[in-house]
Design an enzyme around this catalytic site. Structure first.
Site, PDB file in Angstrom:
ATOM      1  N   GLY A  28       0.859  -1.313   0.060  1.00 25.78           N
ATOM      2  CA  GLY A  28       0.069   0.104  -0.042  1.00 25.78           C
ATOM      3  C   GLY A  28       0.958   1.226  -0.110  1.00 25.78           C
ATOM      4  O   GLY A  28       2.028   1.333   0.389  1.00 25.78           O
ATOM      5  N   ASP A 144      -8.912   7.272  13.312  1.00 24.37           N
ATOM      6  CA  ASP A 144      -9.089   7.024  12.008  1.00 24.37           C
ATOM      7  C   ASP A 144      -9.474   5.719  11.661  1.00 24.37           C
ATOM      8  O   ASP A 144      -9.272   4.936  10.956  1.00 24.37           O
ATOM      9  CB  ASP A 144      -8.019   7.275  11.290  1.00 24.37           C
ATOM     10  CG  ASP A 144      -8.223   7.464   9.635  1.00 24.37           C
ATOM     11  OD1 ASP A 144      -9.379   7.938   9.363  1.00 24.37           O
ATOM     12  OD2 ASP A 144      -7.222   7.225   8.796  1.00 24.37           O
ATOM     13  N   LYS A 146     -11.997   2.745  10.490  1.00 25.73           N
ATOM     14  CA  LYS A 146     -12.554   2.766   8.989  1.00 25.73           C
ATOM     15  C   LYS A 146     -12.393   1.103   8.595  1.00 25.73           C
ATOM     16  O   LYS A 146     -11.506   0.758   8.938  1.00 25.73           O
ATOM     17  CB  LYS A 146     -12.524   3.583   8.112  1.00 25.73           C
ATOM     18  CG  LYS A 146     -11.077   3.780   7.714  1.00 25.73           C
ATOM     19  CD  LYS A 146     -10.707   4.939   6.779  1.00 25.73           C
ATOM     20  CE  LYS A 146      -9.172   5.131   6.663  1.00 25.73           C
ATOM     21  NZ  LYS A 146      -8.944   6.308   6.036  1.00 25.73           N
ATOM     22  N   ASN A 149      -9.164   0.412   7.792  1.00 27.62           N
ATOM     23  CA  ASN A 149      -7.878  -0.121   8.743  1.00 27.62           C
ATOM     24  C   ASN A 149      -8.223  -1.201   9.376  1.00 27.62           C
ATOM     25  O   ASN A 149      -7.215  -1.510  10.300  1.00 27.62           O
ATOM     26  CB  ASN A 149      -7.949   1.154   9.700  1.00 27.62           C
ATOM     27  CG  ASN A 149      -7.206   2.322   9.095  1.00 27.62           C
ATOM     28  OD1 ASN A 149      -6.334   2.185   8.075  1.00 27.62           O
ATOM     29  ND2 ASN A 149      -7.471   3.598   9.467  1.00 27.62           N
ATOM     30  N   ASP A 162      -2.578   0.966  11.376  1.00 23.49           N
ATOM     31  CA  ASP A 162      -2.589   2.098  11.143  1.00 23.49           C
ATOM     32  C   ASP A 162      -2.865   2.967  12.318  1.00 23.49           C
ATOM     33  O   ASP A 162      -4.083   3.857  11.981  1.00 23.49           O
ATOM     34  CB  ASP A 162      -3.135   2.473   9.845  1.00 23.49           C
ATOM     35  CG  ASP A 162      -2.279   3.558   9.169  1.00 23.49           C
ATOM     36  OD1 ASP A 162      -1.577   4.344   9.857  1.00 23.49           O
ATOM     37  OD2 ASP A 162      -2.803   3.846   7.864  1.00 23.49           O
ATOM     38  N   THR A 184     -11.495  10.183   8.237  1.00 26.31           N
ATOM     39  CA  THR A 184     -12.264  10.142   6.902  1.00 26.31           C
ATOM     40  C   THR A 184     -13.648  10.654   7.399  1.00 26.31           C
ATOM     41  O   THR A 184     -14.245   9.982   8.379  1.00 26.31           O
ATOM     42  CB  THR A 184     -12.342   8.470   6.443  1.00 26.31           C
ATOM     43  OG1 THR A 184     -10.948   8.193   6.551  1.00 26.31           O
ATOM     44  CG2 THR A 184     -12.875   8.421   5.298  1.00 26.31           C
TER      45      THR A 184
END
Ligand code: ADE
Length: 449
Positions: A28, A144, A146, A149, A162, A184
């Protein structure tokens, strides 16, 4: 006479080595980091390495944030959180070595199969709350959260990845609340959008509520064409239920997606919720595991201690089964078809379980006292005798081939000089290589006559 050289691809494969790891393909890529798969050269253990560019970090004044991210990840040791294994730095890069997770993103599962069953959604949500609550108990907030992750391991369990935007207590202002909008938008809590200062724990729980909704509905609760319209829906916690949504899950999500962080359900209350409790068993692990931040402190203090170099290296050529069979005297198929005498041998092979690097340096060390000048290039060597022999100087070339993981074959071949002198040289060289040779060819044929 020389036996036929096997058809081996001429090109050596290039690879990049950092410290004790060989880097592989990119998993990634983001603005500040790239994640690559890597293999430990001694243990063969696969890891993921997050590579950060020091210049970019400095330019964006992110040194403190990165140091925090790394320290945070080291503090967190939980079965449902991607484990940070070690940290290294080169002159230009920081390498964060992470546990490698093989099951892909949970998000992919939803993208491929659509919404999950109630039981599957509950299982992932239980694991999510277990891990998030553990992090909160250590004053670590993700901020973060979501589906992207959320990775899955080989057993299908959740692994949160992450912690790039997580914050340790230093980031609190005097009011004891976190400040900095990030994350996000679709998963972000209303108080984060309004930036009135927020508690990392309640904001993370909001994101967990959105995640549970997505797992069960197959789509987002808040989705609008413009960011302002999206924010409005989030402030008001305005969303609707698809008809199939089970009532137990509806009740729980309504308590999590409460726009007021003060009245929003806490993790302690979630554990008591009937829908949540079904089949829940907390993860078993060592809560007192030691954490050592020496490597993190060293790389940020400018100390040379953990400095590694990133090197491009070529890999020994790999042989396939046909090439191997055609070489092996024990399995020499040519004898099935040919009746002529075995030719006088001017090439010799042995196998070794040592690393290619060790093999090369052992040959070098063994050849030098025999009066040979050694030239090396990648996994090939040229050994040139300094004495003038019967047919001029003896010149021998060697190459290391990988025949299986951790098994190498070394081929020695006489380029010029007298064969008897070559045999004598090989016999003496073998003595110096006895510690690295696993199986060797018998002595060259003419010596046996
Ligand atoms: N992608 C990002 N981090 C990863 C990890 N630790 N394992 C596998 N894939 C990843």
């Amino acid at each position: 006479m020389t036996t036929a050289t096997p058809s081996i691809p001429a090109t050596n494969v290039e690879r990049t080595r950092v410290g004790k790891y060989d880097l592989g393909k990119t998993l990634g890529e983001g603005t500040f980091a790239k994640v690559k798969v890597a293999k430990h050269i001694d243990t063969g253990h696969t890891v993921a390495i997050k590579i950060l560019d020091k210049d970019k970090i400095l330019k964006h004044k992110m040194v403190e944030q990165i140091k925090r991210e790394i320290s945070t990840m080291k503090l967190v040791k939980h079965p449902y959180v991607v484990q940070l294994l070690e940290v290294m730095a080169s002159r230009t890069k920081i390498y964060i070595v992470l546990e490698y997770v093989t099951g892909g993103e949970l998000f992919n599962k939803i993208a491929q199969q659509g919404r999950l069953s109630e039981d599957d959604a509950r299982k992932y949500f239980q694991q999510l709350i277990d891990a998030v609550d553990y992090c909160h108990s250590r004053q670590v907030f993700h901020r973060d959260l979501k589906p992207e992750n959320l990775l899955l391991d080989a057993k299908g369990s959740l692994k949160i990845s992450d912690f790039g935007l997580s914050a340790l207590p230093q980031q609190f202002r005097a009011d004891g609340l976190l400040h900095t909008t990030c994350g996000t938008p679709n998963y972000v809590a209303p108080e984060v959008i309004m930036d009135k200062g927020y508690s990392g724990a309640t904001a993370d729980l909001w994101s967990c509520g959105v995640i549970l909704y997505v797992l069960m509905a197959g789509y987002l609760p808040f989705e609008e064409p413009t960011i302002m319209a999206l924010y409005k829906k989030i402030y008001r916690a305005q969303f609707s239920w698809p008809p199939w949504f089970p009532s137990g899950a509806r009740k729980l999500i309504s308590k999590i997606l409460d726009p007021n962080p003060r009245t929003r359900i806490s993790a302690a209350e979630i554990y008591k919720n009937d829908w949540f409790k079904k089949g829940y068993t907390p993860a078993q692990f060592d809560r007192e595991a030691d954490v050592n931040l020496d490597d993190v402190n060293a790389i940020f203090s400018g100390s040379q201690e953990h400095i590694v170099v990133e090197r491009k290296e070529s890999k020994p050529v790999t042989m396939n089964a046909f090439e191997l069979i055609s070489l092996s005297s024990g399995l020499n198929l040519s004898s099935l078809f040919e009746t002529k005498e075995i030719p006088e041998k001017e090439d010799t092979r042995f196998t070794s379980k040592k690393s290619a690097k060790e093999i090369i340096s052992s040959i070098e060390e063994a050849a030098k006292p025999l009066g040979f000048n050694v030239q090396k290039r990648d996994y090939k060597m040229k050994l040139q005798g300094d004495k003038l022999g019967r047919k001029g100087h003896l010149s021998v070339s060697t190459e290391v081939f990988e025949v299986a993981p951790s098994l190498y074959m070394v081929e020695l071949q006489k380029n010029s000089g007298d064969t008897l002198e070559y045999n004598h040289f090989y016999k003496n060289l073998s003595k110096g290589l006895k510690d690295i040779v696993w199986k060797a060819d018998p002595l060259p044929a003419c010596e046996q006559k």
